[in-house]
Design an enzyme around this catalytic site. Structure first.
Site, short mmCIF file in Angstrom:
data_model
loop_
_atom_site.label_atom_id
_atom_site.label_comp_id
_atom_site.label_asym_id
_atom_site.label_seq_id
_atom_site.Cartn_x
_atom_site.Cartn_y
_atom_site.Cartn_z
N PRO A 152 -3.23 2.12 -11.41
CA PRO A 152 -3.52 3.38 -12.09
C PRO A 152 -2.79 4.57 -11.52
O PRO A 152 -2.73 4.75 -10.30
CB PRO A 152 -5.03 3.56 -11.87
N ASN A 153 -2.25 5.37 -12.41
CA ASN A 153 -1.62 6.66 -12.10
C ASN A 153 -0.28 6.55 -11.37
O ASN A 153 0.36 7.57 -11.10
CB ASN A 153 -2.57 7.56 -11.29
N ARG A 174 2.74 13.66 -9.52
CA ARG A 174 1.61 13.68 -8.58
C ARG A 174 2.06 14.37 -7.29
O ARG A 174 3.24 14.70 -7.14
CB ARG A 174 1.14 12.25 -8.29
N TYR A 190 3.22 11.26 -2.16
CA TYR A 190 3.83 10.12 -2.86
C TYR A 190 5.34 10.21 -2.99
O TYR A 190 5.97 9.27 -3.49
CB TYR A 190 3.20 9.98 -4.25
N ASN A 217 0.42 -2.39 -5.25
CA ASN A 217 -0.14 -1.06 -5.01
C ASN A 217 -1.14 -0.83 -6.12
O ASN A 217 -0.76 -0.45 -7.24
CB ASN A 217 0.94 0.02 -5.01
N ALA A 253 -5.98 3.74 -6.66
CA ALA A 253 -7.38 3.97 -6.26
C ALA A 253 -8.22 2.69 -6.33
O ALA A 253 -9.23 2.57 -5.61
CB ALA A 253 -7.99 5.07 -7.12
N GLU A 260 -0.37 -5.79 0.29
CA GLU A 260 -0.86 -4.49 -0.20
C GLU A 260 0.05 -3.39 0.31
O GLU A 260 0.38 -3.35 1.50
CB GLU A 260 -2.28 -4.29 0.32
N HIS A 315 0.97 1.02 0.05
CA HIS A 315 0.64 2.38 -0.40
C HIS A 315 1.79 3.29 -0.02
O HIS A 315 2.34 3.18 1.09
CB HIS A 315 -0.65 2.88 0.26
N ARG A 317 -5.94 10.45 5.12
CA ARG A 317 -6.38 11.28 3.99
C ARG A 317 -7.90 11.28 3.89
O ARG A 317 -8.59 11.13 4.88
CB ARG A 317 -5.69 10.77 2.71
C1 DQA Z 1 -1.97 5.11 -3.32
C2 DQA Z 1 -3.13 5.66 -2.48
C3 DQA Z 1 -4.41 5.67 -3.27
O1 DQA Z 1 -5.47 6.21 -2.48
C4 DQA Z 1 -4.27 6.51 -4.52
O2 DQA Z 1 -5.46 6.46 -5.28
C5 DQA Z 1 -3.09 6.15 -5.33
C6 DQA Z 1 -1.83 5.85 -4.65
C7 DQA Z 1 -0.63 5.22 -2.57
O3 DQA Z 1 0.33 4.58 -3.00
O4 DQA Z 1 -0.52 5.97 -1.61
O5 DQA Z 1 -3.12 6.18 -6.56
O6 DQA Z 1 -2.21 3.74 -3.58
#
Ligand code: DQA
Length: 141
Positions: free
Chosen positions: A9-10, A17, A22, A71, A74, A95, A97, A104
């Protein structure tokens, strides 16, 4: 060797963002960098993005690759459904990020995939994905 890179997501909103967390790349630019980095190491990549938990689970369940880089955005902090899925597939999952989830908000420190993923790379922006590619290069050498 073939890898599947799944972004949740996102992550399709990258560049719009927080660039502090990021980075500046769009998802397309990020994917292109990862594709090139992997190709230079003899690895081919498939890319998938979805903001839907069930779609990510379906993709994980039907993947036909040597390794998966995930990735989950959230969802990484609360999706027990994705955790259960990772646990029952036979493909290793790393995994990643972009941001440093430990530096954070407290809710981002919760890692529900801990214990079922092969490795975690966090905080390196696109380097997190490169480290995951390196992990598979070493694993399958
Ligand atoms: C993320 C970190 C997550 O906490 C966040 O919700 C994201 C991006 C990262 O790539 O740093 O959407 O996965």
């Amino acid at each position: 060797m073939k890898l599947l890179i799944i972004n949740g997501p996102n992550l399709n909103m990258l560049s719009k963002r927080s660039q502090e967390h990021y980075g500046e790349l769009t998802l397309k630019q990020l994917n292109n960098q990862v594709r090139r980095y992997a190709k230079d190491r003899g690895i081919s990549c498939q890319f998938y993005q979805s903001s839907y938990e069930g779609d990510i689970i379906n993709k994980l369940e039907h993947a036909k690759v040597n390794g998966i880089i995930l990735n989950a955005g959230a969802l990484s902090h609360y999706s027990y459904a994705i955790r259960d899925c990772i646990e029952c597939i036979d493909i290793p999952v790393v995994e990643v990020h972009l941001s440093d989830i430990n530096a954070r908000e407290d809710f981002r420190k919760v890692r529900v995939f801990d214990g079922v993923v092969a490795q975690l790379y966090s905080g390196g922006k696109q380097e997190s994905y490169f480290r995951a590619v390196d992990y598979y290069k070493e694993l399958f050498k």
